[in-house]
Design a protein around this motif. Sequence first.
Motif, mmCIF file in Angstrom:
data_model
loop_
_atom_site.group_PDB
_atom_site.id
_atom_site.type_symbol
_atom_site.label_atom_id
_atom_site.label_comp_id
_atom_site.label_asym_id
_atom_site.label_seq_id
_atom_site.Cartn_x
_atom_site.Cartn_y
_atom_site.Cartn_z
ATOM 1 N N LYS A 111 31.223 42.209 28.784
ATOM 2 C CA LYS A 111 31.544 42.299 27.769
ATOM 3 C C LYS A 111 32.525 40.473 27.520
ATOM 4 O O LYS A 111 32.377 40.401 25.805
ATOM 5 C CB LYS A 111 32.381 42.914 27.273
ATOM 6 C CG LYS A 111 32.448 44.744 27.091
ATOM 7 C CD LYS A 111 32.955 46.264 27.267
ATOM 8 C CE LYS A 111 32.664 46.651 25.987
ATOM 9 N NZ LYS A 111 33.654 48.237 25.701
ATOM 10 N N ASP A 146 27.473 54.098 33.971
ATOM 11 C CA ASP A 146 28.175 52.978 33.079
ATOM 12 C C ASP A 146 30.027 52.729 33.895
ATOM 13 O O ASP A 146 30.537 51.972 34.261
ATOM 14 C CB ASP A 146 28.312 51.754 31.607
ATOM 15 C CG ASP A 146 29.119 53.488 30.748
ATOM 16 O OD1 ASP A 146 29.239 54.692 30.675
ATOM 17 O OD2 ASP A 146 29.485 53.280 30.255
ATOM 18 N N LYS A 192 22.138 49.363 28.205
ATOM 19 C CA LYS A 192 23.057 50.713 27.732
ATOM 20 C C LYS A 192 23.074 51.284 26.328
ATOM 21 O O LYS A 192 23.474 50.252 26.173
ATOM 22 C CB LYS A 192 23.507 51.067 28.572
ATOM 23 C CG LYS A 192 25.452 50.590 28.038
ATOM 24 C CD LYS A 192 26.492 51.846 28.852
ATOM 25 C CE LYS A 192 27.344 51.139 28.490
ATOM 26 N NZ LYS A 192 28.113 51.876 27.071
ATOM 27 N N LYS A 195 27.979 52.446 21.459
ATOM 28 C CA LYS A 195 29.082 52.013 19.917
ATOM 29 C C LYS A 195 28.736 51.199 19.613
ATOM 30 O O LYS A 195 29.080 50.586 18.460
ATOM 31 C CB LYS A 195 29.897 53.347 19.885
ATOM 32 C CG LYS A 195 31.010 52.959 20.884
ATOM 33 C CD LYS A 195 32.304 54.540 19.970
ATOM 34 C CE LYS A 195 32.771 54.744 21.423
ATOM 35 N NZ LYS A 195 33.194 53.847 22.540
ATOM 36 N N SER A 196 29.292 50.171 20.936
ATOM 37 C CA SER A 196 29.453 48.802 20.422
ATOM 38 C C SER A 196 28.765 47.510 19.464
ATOM 39 O O SER A 196 28.489 46.004 19.777
ATOM 40 C CB SER A 196 30.898 48.136 20.559
ATOM 41 O OG SER A 196 29.573 47.620 22.303
HETATM 42 P P1 ATP Z 1 31.566 50.310 24.146
HETATM 43 O O1 ATP Z 1 30.256 49.621 23.739
HETATM 44 O O2 ATP Z 1 32.693 49.790 23.332
HETATM 45 O O3 ATP Z 1 32.379 50.524 25.567
HETATM 46 P P2 ATP Z 1 30.400 53.229 24.492
HETATM 47 O O4 ATP Z 1 29.576 53.204 23.758
HETATM 48 O O5 ATP Z 1 30.120 52.189 25.915
HETATM 49 O O6 ATP Z 1 31.281 52.250 24.066
HETATM 50 P P3 ATP Z 1 32.560 54.490 25.783
HETATM 51 O O7 ATP Z 1 33.788 54.850 24.494
HETATM 52 O O8 ATP Z 1 33.427 52.560 26.406
HETATM 53 O O9 ATP Z 1 31.084 54.041 24.913
HETATM 54 O O10 ATP Z 1 32.506 55.233 26.872
HETATM 55 C C1 ATP Z 1 32.870 56.622 26.403
HETATM 56 C C2 ATP Z 1 31.515 57.870 27.017
HETATM 57 O O11 ATP Z 1 30.849 57.236 26.734
HETATM 58 C C3 ATP Z 1 32.838 57.290 28.861
HETATM 59 O O12 ATP Z 1 32.140 58.783 29.622
HETATM 60 C C4 ATP Z 1 30.369 56.233 29.118
HETATM 61 O O13 ATP Z 1 30.517 56.484 30.099
HETATM 62 C C5 ATP Z 1 30.396 57.302 28.468
HETATM 63 N N1 ATP Z 1 28.681 56.126 27.928
HETATM 64 C C6 ATP Z 1 28.914 55.447 27.219
HETATM 65 N N2 ATP Z 1 27.277 54.728 26.909
HETATM 66 C C7 ATP Z 1 26.384 56.284 27.502
HETATM 67 C C8 ATP Z 1 25.248 56.236 27.651
HETATM 68 N N3 ATP Z 1 24.602 54.786 27.002
HETATM 69 N N4 ATP Z 1 24.570 56.519 27.887
HETATM 70 C C9 ATP Z 1 25.656 57.884 28.997
HETATM 71 N N5 ATP Z 1 27.063 58.072 28.750
HETATM 72 C C10 ATP Z 1 27.733 56.493 28.415
#
Ligand code: ATP
Length: 327
Positions: A111, A146, A192, A195-196
């Motif tokens: 990040k 992750d 991976k 959402k960002s």
């Molecule tokens: P950001 O990019 O803002 O970090 P994110 O998609 O990684 O968003 P988080 O809010 O950081 O989402 O994580 C929420 C949950 O989703 C956590 O339990 C994380 O481990 C899970 N998670 C995030 N991305 C993945 C993925 N690609 N596959 C499986 N689980 C995921």
Amino acid sequence: KKIVYSGIQPSGNLTLGNYIGALKNFSELQDEYNCLYCIVDMHAITVPQVPKDLRATSLDLASLYLAAGLDPEKSILYIQSHVKQHAELSWILGTITGLGQLQRMTQYKDKAAKQKELNAGLLFYPVLMAADILLYGTNFVPVGDDQTQHMELTRDIAERFNSRYSETFVVPEMMRAKKGARIMSLQDPTAKMSKSDPDENASIYLIEDDKATARKIKRAVTDSIGIINYTDDQPGLKNLIDIYSVFADLTPEEIVKKYEGVGYGVFKEELAELVVDGLKPVRTRFKEIRQDKTYLEEILKAGDEKAERLAERTMKKVRRKVGFVQL
Ligand code: ATP
Ligand code: MG
């Protein structure tokens, strides 16, 4: 009952990765465990957010938790920033966390590389996460792959506090999803799904229409090999098979067998149908719940109060052990 804790950041539109790796599994845990599920808005602001969007996304997330089957009678659903003890404990834990440890976190490095101006909050993120978990005597943390490194750090911080100040925190364990703990980007199968991620084609969002979902699956990056196989040499296809496996309840081997001699186009079309059907109940319930602001606020207020009571119980002990004067 043992305690389960998990949080999701309202940092954007939730993806299929968040659903499969985390959210989808939460409702199944409610009978066996005392569960707390958090909207971690303080984590979300470690990257720049537009305030009015953050507010909306936080309520979207609350609605999605409920749409995915979280029962507010059984589990505590609350907003992190409403329970001040998170900030307080994270400060204290920060004083027993090595700077080098934080600098080695891969999420921080990933990040940080995307930001023009680095803020200290991004580095401190895992300490706040440790505070979230340790405040509630958590035994198990259902999160995606992750978060493995952050979970190890959390355990380390708990053990360090316990040995320095005497037994205080439960040392929590990570609870990995049986399937799909790491869903990859549809546009870059080496990264991976997040959402960002600014590329909207890289993620399937929980909140989007069925057509968009189907289109993104059909456009997902694969390879030119042309044979359906589950191998690291075909990471795009492997990811799609993983997703298929979650929604069809088949093993990757069974899926490969089923599509022997079939082209990617047909496979993707059938996958799109599976995903659209699989997400339909969540999407429908989301729309209903999100409109009912009074209902949402009622649940969140009740959750805040319950969480705060539990958190304060831990903090009383922590303040005393650390040596803060109590009057
Ligand atoms: P950001 O990019 O803002 O970090 P994110 O998609 O990684 O968003 P988080 O809010 O950081 O989402 O994580 C929420 C949950 O989703 C956590 O339990 C994380 O481990 C899970 N998670 C995030 N991305 C993945 C993925 N690609 N596959 C499986 N689980 C995921
Ligand atoms: Mg993340």
